[in-house]
Design a protein around this motif. Sequence first.
Motif, PDB file in Angstrom:
ATOM      1  N   ASN A   9       0.795  -1.235   0.000  1.00 39.56           N
ATOM      2  CA  ASN A   9       0.000   0.000   0.000  1.00 39.56           C
ATOM      3  C   ASN A   9       0.822   1.276   0.000  1.00 39.56           C
ATOM      4  O   ASN A   9       0.341   2.332   0.418  1.00 39.56           O
ATOM      5  CB  ASN A   9      -0.991   0.016   1.177  1.00 39.56           C
ATOM      6  CG  ASN A   9      -2.008  -1.091   1.071  1.00 39.56           C
ATOM      7  OD1 ASN A   9      -2.492  -1.387  -0.016  1.00 39.56           O
ATOM      8  ND2 ASN A   9      -2.316  -1.731   2.190  1.00 39.56           N
ATOM      9  N   ALA A  10       2.066   1.193  -0.470  1.00 41.92           N
ATOM     10  CA  ALA A  10       2.937   2.368  -0.517  1.00 41.92           C
ATOM     11  C   ALA A  10       2.722   3.206  -1.775  1.00 41.92           C
ATOM     12  O   ALA A  10       3.276   4.296  -1.878  1.00 41.92           O
ATOM     13  CB  ALA A  10       4.404   1.936  -0.430  1.00 41.92           C
ATOM     14  N   LEU A  55       2.267   4.408  -9.058  1.00 40.03           N
ATOM     15  CA  LEU A  55       3.457   5.044  -9.613  1.00 40.03           C
ATOM     16  C   LEU A  55       3.896   4.343 -10.890  1.00 40.03           C
ATOM     17  O   LEU A  55       4.230   4.991 -11.889  1.00 40.03           O
ATOM     18  CB  LEU A  55       4.586   5.063  -8.576  1.00 40.03           C
ATOM     19  CG  LEU A  55       5.908   5.683  -9.043  1.00 40.03           C
ATOM     20  CD1 LEU A  55       5.709   7.107  -9.548  1.00 40.03           C
ATOM     21  CD2 LEU A  55       6.937   5.644  -7.916  1.00 40.03           C
ATOM     22  N   MET A  56       3.873   3.014 -10.891  1.00 39.44           N
ATOM     23  CA  MET A  56       4.219   2.260 -12.101  1.00 39.44           C
ATOM     24  C   MET A  56       3.306   2.660 -13.258  1.00 39.44           C
ATOM     25  O   MET A  56       3.772   2.940 -14.365  1.00 39.44           O
ATOM     26  CB  MET A  56       4.084   0.754 -11.857  1.00 39.44           C
ATOM     27  CG  MET A  56       5.182   0.132 -11.041  1.00 39.44           C
ATOM     28  SD  MET A  56       6.677  -0.226 -11.979  1.00 39.44           S
ATOM     29  CE  MET A  56       6.127  -1.532 -13.053  1.00 39.44           C
ATOM     30  N   GLU A  57       2.020   2.693 -13.009  1.00 38.97           N
ATOM     31  CA  GLU A  57       1.050   3.032 -14.048  1.00 38.97           C
ATOM     32  C   GLU A  57       1.322   4.420 -14.615  1.00 38.97           C
ATOM     33  O   GLU A  57       1.327   4.617 -15.835  1.00 38.97           O
ATOM     34  CB  GLU A  57      -0.355   2.965 -13.448  1.00 38.97           C
ATOM     35  CG  GLU A  57      -1.459   3.230 -14.421  1.00 38.97           C
ATOM     36  CD  GLU A  57      -2.831   3.129 -13.770  1.00 38.97           C
ATOM     37  OE1 GLU A  57      -3.799   2.966 -14.523  1.00 38.97           O
ATOM     38  OE2 GLU A  57      -2.933   3.216 -12.529  1.00 38.97           O
ATOM     39  N   ARG A  58       1.573   5.384 -13.742  1.00 37.83           N
ATOM     40  CA  ARG A  58       1.844   6.760 -14.194  1.00 37.83           C
ATOM     41  C   ARG A  58       3.166   6.847 -14.944  1.00 37.83           C
ATOM     42  O   ARG A  58       3.275   7.558 -15.950  1.00 37.83           O
ATOM     43  CB  ARG A  58       1.819   7.721 -13.007  1.00 37.83           C
ATOM     44  CG  ARG A  58       0.441   7.865 -12.384  1.00 37.83           C
ATOM     45  CD  ARG A  58       0.360   8.958 -11.335  1.00 37.83           C
ATOM     46  NE  ARG A  58       1.382   8.928 -10.314  1.00 37.83           N
ATOM     47  CZ  ARG A  58       1.305   8.216  -9.190  1.00 37.83           C
ATOM     48  NH1 ARG A  58       0.256   7.447  -8.946  1.00 37.83           N
ATOM     49  NH2 ARG A  58       2.287   8.258  -8.300  1.00 37.83           N
ATOM     50  N   LEU A  59       4.195   6.115 -14.469  1.00 41.32           N
ATOM     51  CA  LEU A  59       5.489   6.132 -15.156  1.00 41.32           C
ATOM     52  C   LEU A  59       5.390   5.513 -16.550  1.00 41.32           C
ATOM     53  O   LEU A  59       5.977   6.032 -17.506  1.00 41.32           O
ATOM     54  CB  LEU A  59       6.564   5.413 -14.331  1.00 41.32           C
ATOM     55  CG  LEU A  59       7.088   6.159 -13.119  1.00 41.32           C
ATOM     56  CD1 LEU A  59       8.022   5.251 -12.310  1.00 41.32           C
ATOM     57  CD2 LEU A  59       7.802   7.448 -13.525  1.00 41.32           C
ATOM     58  N   VAL A  70      13.490   3.168  -7.383  1.00 45.57           N
ATOM     59  CA  VAL A  70      12.906   4.288  -6.668  1.00 45.57           C
ATOM     60  C   VAL A  70      11.939   3.679  -5.657  1.00 45.57           C
ATOM     61  O   VAL A  70      11.221   2.723  -5.974  1.00 45.57           O
ATOM     62  CB  VAL A  70      12.209   5.303  -7.620  1.00 45.57           C
ATOM     63  CG1 VAL A  70      11.085   4.655  -8.399  1.00 45.57           C
ATOM     64  CG2 VAL A  70      11.710   6.506  -6.858  1.00 45.57           C
ATOM     65  N   GLU A  71      11.952   4.206  -4.444  1.00 47.06           N
ATOM     66  CA  GLU A  71      11.071   3.681  -3.411  1.00 47.06           C
ATOM     67  C   GLU A  71       9.819   4.527  -3.307  1.00 47.06           C
ATOM     68  O   GLU A  71       9.890   5.739  -3.138  1.00 47.06           O
ATOM     69  CB  GLU A  71      11.770   3.673  -2.045  1.00 47.06           C
ATOM     70  CG  GLU A  71      10.874   3.191  -0.925  1.00 47.06           C
ATOM     71  CD  GLU A  71      11.539   3.116   0.437  1.00 47.06           C
ATOM     72  OE1 GLU A  71      10.851   2.769   1.408  1.00 47.06           O
ATOM     73  OE2 GLU A  71      12.753   3.401   0.526  1.00 47.06           O
ATOM     74  N   ALA A  72       8.659   3.888  -3.401  1.00 47.44           N
ATOM     75  CA  ALA A  72       7.381   4.549  -3.159  1.00 47.44           C
ATOM     76  C   ALA A  72       7.092   4.461  -1.663  1.00 47.44           C
ATOM     77  O   ALA A  72       7.257   3.398  -1.059  1.00 47.44           O
ATOM     78  CB  ALA A  72       6.272   3.888  -3.965  1.00 47.44           C
ATOM     79  N   THR A 126       0.903   4.138   5.788  1.00 45.66           N
ATOM     80  CA  THR A 126       1.212   2.727   6.023  1.00 45.66           C
ATOM     81  C   THR A 126       1.951   2.516   7.344  1.00 45.66           C
ATOM     82  O   THR A 126       1.909   1.427   7.899  1.00 45.66           O
ATOM     83  CB  THR A 126       2.080   2.140   4.890  1.00 45.66           C
ATOM     84  OG1 THR A 126       3.351   2.774   4.899  1.00 45.66           O
ATOM     85  CG2 THR A 126       1.393   2.291   3.541  1.00 45.66           C
ATOM     86  N   GLY A 127       2.664   3.547   7.802  1.00 49.80           N
ATOM     87  CA  GLY A 127       3.428   3.425   9.042  1.00 49.80           C
ATOM     88  C   GLY A 127       4.700   2.614   8.915  1.00 49.80           C
ATOM     89  O   GLY A 127       5.360   2.325   9.909  1.00 49.80           O
TER      90      GLY A 127
END
Length: 163
Positions: free
Chosen positions: A11-12, A17-21, A110-112, A117-118
């Motif tokens: 859930n990060a 992000l993949m879809e947008r990239l 790249v880290e999302a 999420t904590g």
Amino acid sequence: MRIYGVVGWKNAGKTGLMERLVAEITGRGFSVSTVKHAHHTFDVDQPGKDSYRHRDAGAREVLLASRTRWALMHEMRNDEEPTLEALLTKLAPVDLVLVEGYKRDAHPKVEAHRSVTGNPLIAPEDPTVRAIAADVAVDSDRPVFDLNDTVSIADFVLKEVGL
């Protein structure tokens, strides 16, 4: 083959992000393929469909084809997960392969990160994480982008891979 990963805890925001990239980078004229790691059993077709019936009967591979797409399903009857390196050899050549997951592999990432999420950041313990895309301010020795700033993240990834 140029590859770049998107990693993060559950859930990060990895898939978004993949879809947008993919949309941003293909919109710039580059060809992109993706690899997504799944931690569970999954099906790309439904019980009762012909291709499912072929696999269920014991076929090692089932190739499903139509006028608009084809999909090759390969059953891992030995219960051994293939490596990312082995899977990449299955792809046709493209300008860039974006990989979701495989956070323990050595490719650049790249880290999302979403604060809700904590979860802690992966980056401090992983030198292959080259940047962070977060929905909150993050103190890091690596570049930090707003999770929704797709254009800047795409610029960074493309520069990193030499495109």
